[in-house]
Design a protein around this motif. Structure first.
Motif, PDB file in Angstrom:
ATOM      1  N   GLY A  33     -37.681  27.514   9.500  1.00  0.00           N
ATOM      2  CA  GLY A  33     -38.048  26.300   8.489  1.00  0.00           C
ATOM      3  C   GLY A  33     -36.982  25.356   8.137  1.00  0.00           C
ATOM      4  N   SER A  34     -36.668  25.221   6.676  1.00  0.00           N
ATOM      5  CA  SER A  34     -35.537  24.330   6.220  1.00  0.00           C
ATOM      6  C   SER A  34     -34.384  25.020   6.248  1.00  0.00           C
ATOM      7  CB  SER A  34     -36.137  23.792   4.949  1.00  0.00           C
ATOM      8  OG  SER A  34     -35.983  24.596   3.932  1.00  0.00           O
ATOM      9  N   THR A  35     -34.232  26.590   6.407  1.00  0.00           N
ATOM     10  CA  THR A  35     -33.101  27.253   6.408  1.00  0.00           C
ATOM     11  C   THR A  35     -32.262  27.496   7.615  1.00  0.00           C
ATOM     12  OG1 THR A  35     -34.174  28.487   4.433  1.00  0.00           O
ATOM     13  CG2 THR A  35     -32.087  29.456   5.421  1.00  0.00           C
ATOM     14  N   TRP A  36     -31.040  27.010   7.638  1.00  0.00           N
ATOM     15  CA  TRP A  36     -30.435  27.266   8.837  1.00  0.00           C
ATOM     16  C   TRP A  36     -29.371  28.608   8.548  1.00  0.00           C
ATOM     17  CZ3 TRP A  36     -30.005  23.912  12.982  1.00  0.00           C
ATOM     18  CH2 TRP A  36     -30.685  22.598  12.925  1.00  0.00           C
ATOM     19  N   TYR A  37     -29.251  29.231   9.595  1.00  0.00           N
ATOM     20  CA  TYR A  37     -28.369  30.555   9.966  1.00  0.00           C
ATOM     21  C   TYR A  37     -27.488  30.403  10.887  1.00  0.00           C
ATOM     22  CZ  TYR A  37     -32.003  32.565   7.007  1.00  0.00           C
ATOM     23  OH  TYR A  37     -32.927  33.090   5.957  1.00  0.00           O
ATOM     24  N   GLN A  38     -26.109  30.974  10.633  1.00  0.00           N
ATOM     25  CA  GLN A  38     -25.277  30.900  11.847  1.00  0.00           C
ATOM     26  C   GLN A  38     -24.986  32.623  11.972  1.00  0.00           C
ATOM     27  OE1 GLN A  38     -21.541  28.744  11.148  1.00  0.00           O
ATOM     28  NE2 GLN A  38     -20.817  29.207  13.089  1.00  0.00           N
ATOM     29  N   PRO A  39     -24.906  33.038  13.367  1.00  0.00           N
ATOM     30  CA  PRO A  39     -24.811  34.403  13.592  1.00  0.00           C
ATOM     31  C   PRO A  39     -23.313  34.633  13.549  1.00  0.00           C
ATOM     32  CG  PRO A  39     -25.250  33.215  15.722  1.00  0.00           C
ATOM     33  CD  PRO A  39     -25.508  32.188  14.446  1.00  0.00           C
ATOM     34  N   VAL A  40     -22.867  35.742  12.910  1.00  0.00           N
ATOM     35  CA  VAL A  40     -21.546  36.051  12.746  1.00  0.00           C
ATOM     36  C   VAL A  40     -21.524  37.797  13.168  1.00  0.00           C
ATOM     37  CG1 VAL A  40     -20.734  34.675  10.903  1.00  0.00           C
ATOM     38  CG2 VAL A  40     -21.824  36.778  10.226  1.00  0.00           C
ATOM     39  N   TYR A  41     -20.453  38.166  13.905  1.00  0.00           N
ATOM     40  CA  TYR A  41     -20.443  39.494  14.079  1.00  0.00           C
ATOM     41  C   TYR A  41     -19.669  40.432  12.991  1.00  0.00           C
ATOM     42  CZ  TYR A  41     -22.134  38.220  18.586  1.00  0.00           C
ATOM     43  OH  TYR A  41     -23.148  38.095  19.400  1.00  0.00           O
ATOM     44  N   SER A  42     -20.150  41.480  12.666  1.00  0.00           N
ATOM     45  CA  SER A  42     -19.501  42.506  12.011  1.00  0.00           C
ATOM     46  C   SER A  42     -19.196  43.827  12.777  1.00  0.00           C
ATOM     47  CB  SER A  42     -20.061  42.756  10.791  1.00  0.00           C
ATOM     48  OG  SER A  42     -19.512  43.889  10.065  1.00  0.00           O
ATOM     49  N   GLY A  43     -18.113  43.800  13.489  1.00  0.00           N
ATOM     50  CA  GLY A  43     -18.020  44.907  14.552  1.00  0.00           C
ATOM     51  C   GLY A  43     -18.929  44.346  15.838  1.00  0.00           C
ATOM     52  N   THR A  44     -19.874  45.411  16.071  1.00  0.00           N
ATOM     53  CA  THR A  44     -20.844  45.022  17.045  1.00  0.00           C
ATOM     54  C   THR A  44     -22.267  44.566  16.543  1.00  0.00           C
ATOM     55  OG1 THR A  44     -21.290  47.543  17.315  1.00  0.00           O
ATOM     56  CG2 THR A  44     -19.572  46.750  18.616  1.00  0.00           C
ATOM     57  N   THR A  45     -22.058  44.452  15.250  1.00  0.00           N
ATOM     58  CA  THR A  45     -23.616  44.392  14.659  1.00  0.00           C
ATOM     59  C   THR A  45     -23.578  42.604  14.384  1.00  0.00           C
ATOM     60  OG1 THR A  45     -23.585  46.276  13.485  1.00  0.00           O
ATOM     61  CG2 THR A  45     -25.155  44.647  12.917  1.00  0.00           C
ATOM     62  N   VAL A  46     -24.593  41.896  14.755  1.00  0.00           N
ATOM     63  CA  VAL A  46     -24.837  40.734  14.353  1.00  0.00           C
ATOM     64  C   VAL A  46     -25.443  40.537  13.197  1.00  0.00           C
ATOM     65  CG1 VAL A  46     -25.972  38.539  15.183  1.00  0.00           C
ATOM     66  CG2 VAL A  46     -25.041  40.053  16.837  1.00  0.00           C
ATOM     67  N   GLN A  47     -25.038  39.534  12.380  1.00  0.00           N
ATOM     68  CA  GLN A  47     -25.595  39.377  10.835  1.00  0.00           C
ATOM     69  C   GLN A  47     -25.804  37.791  10.992  1.00  0.00           C
ATOM     70  OE1 GLN A  47     -23.022  41.220   7.994  1.00  0.00           O
ATOM     71  NE2 GLN A  47     -24.218  43.060   8.258  1.00  0.00           N
ATOM     72  N   PHE A  48     -26.651  37.284   9.938  1.00  0.00           N
ATOM     73  CA  PHE A  48     -26.764  36.111  10.062  1.00  0.00           C
ATOM     74  C   PHE A  48     -26.336  35.393   8.366  1.00  0.00           C
ATOM     75  CE2 PHE A  48     -29.204  37.860  13.263  1.00  0.00           C
ATOM     76  CZ  PHE A  48     -29.243  36.839  14.241  1.00  0.00           C
ATOM     77  N   VAL A  49     -25.498  34.381   8.425  1.00  0.00           N
ATOM     78  CA  VAL A  49     -25.019  33.747   7.343  1.00  0.00           C
ATOM     79  C   VAL A  49     -25.796  32.540   7.069  1.00  0.00           C
ATOM     80  CG1 VAL A  49     -23.056  32.820   5.974  1.00  0.00           C
ATOM     81  CG2 VAL A  49     -22.707  34.767   7.514  1.00  0.00           C
ATOM     82  N   VAL A  50     -26.527  32.199   5.819  1.00  0.00           N
ATOM     83  CA  VAL A  50     -26.991  30.958   5.330  1.00  0.00           C
ATOM     84  C   VAL A  50     -25.829  29.700   5.148  1.00  0.00           C
ATOM     85  CG1 VAL A  50     -28.437  29.722   3.751  1.00  0.00           C
ATOM     86  CG2 VAL A  50     -28.978  32.148   4.242  1.00  0.00           C
ATOM     87  N   VAL A  51     -26.307  28.804   6.169  1.00  0.00           N
ATOM     88  CA  VAL A  51     -25.300  27.690   6.159  1.00  0.00           C
ATOM     89  C   VAL A  51     -26.221  26.343   5.769  1.00  0.00           C
ATOM     90  CG1 VAL A  51     -23.872  28.700   7.785  1.00  0.00           C
ATOM     91  CG2 VAL A  51     -25.757  27.203   8.571  1.00  0.00           C
ATOM     92  N   THR A  52     -25.325  25.383   5.485  1.00  0.00           N
ATOM     93  CA  THR A  52     -26.025  23.997   5.266  1.00  0.00           C
ATOM     94  C   THR A  52     -26.388  23.443   6.655  1.00  0.00           C
ATOM     95  OG1 THR A  52     -24.025  22.799   5.491  1.00  0.00           O
ATOM     96  CG2 THR A  52     -24.761  23.433   3.021  1.00  0.00           C
ATOM     97  N   ALA A  53     -27.638  22.457   6.660  1.00  0.00           N
ATOM     98  CA  ALA A  53     -27.919  21.966   7.760  1.00  0.00           C
ATOM     99  C   ALA A  53     -26.998  21.352   8.406  1.00  0.00           C
ATOM    100  CB  ALA A  53     -29.125  21.152   7.646  1.00  0.00           C
ATOM    101  N   PRO A  54     -26.499  21.753   9.764  1.00  0.00           N
ATOM    102  CA  PRO A  54     -25.354  20.842  10.449  1.00  0.00           C
ATOM    103  C   PRO A  54     -25.960  19.520  10.850  1.00  0.00           C
ATOM    104  CG  PRO A  54     -26.627  22.445  12.060  1.00  0.00           C
ATOM    105  CD  PRO A  54     -27.325  22.490  10.630  1.00  0.00           C
ATOM    106  N   HIS A  55     -24.998  18.666  10.979  1.00  0.00           N
ATOM    107  CA  HIS A  55     -24.940  17.346  11.409  1.00  0.00           C
ATOM    108  C   HIS A  55     -24.570  17.212  12.477  1.00  0.00           C
ATOM    109  CE1 HIS A  55     -25.495  17.514   7.273  1.00  0.00           C
ATOM    110  NE2 HIS A  55     -24.984  16.382   6.783  1.00  0.00           N
TER     111      HIS A  55
END
Length: 61
Positions: A39-61
């Motif tokens: 939708g209007s929310t953007w996420y960037q994947p990040v790794y915590s060990g071998t686990t992928v999590q997603f951080v909410v970020v501002t919309a990229p330009h």
């Protein structure tokens, strides 16, 4: 007789982390960085060990 309607609204907070995303998200690459747009929310994947999590970020330009 009028029916009451309740709509749940969930605002994503920049910097918050989630373990999984809804299935309706779209993978998007901006400036060689992979994001997930839900939708209007953007996420960037990040790794915590071998686990992928997603951080909410501002919309990229």
């Amino acid at each position: 007789m009028a029916a009451a309607v309740t709509i749940g609204v969930s605002a994503a907070i920049i910097g918050s982390t989630v373990a999984s995303l809804p299935p309706s998200c779209v993978s998007t690459i901006v400036n060689n960085v992979a994001y997930q747009r839900c939708g209007s929310t953007w996420y960037q994947p990040v790794y915590s060990g071998t686990t992928v999590q997603f951080v909410v970020v501002t919309a990229p330009h």
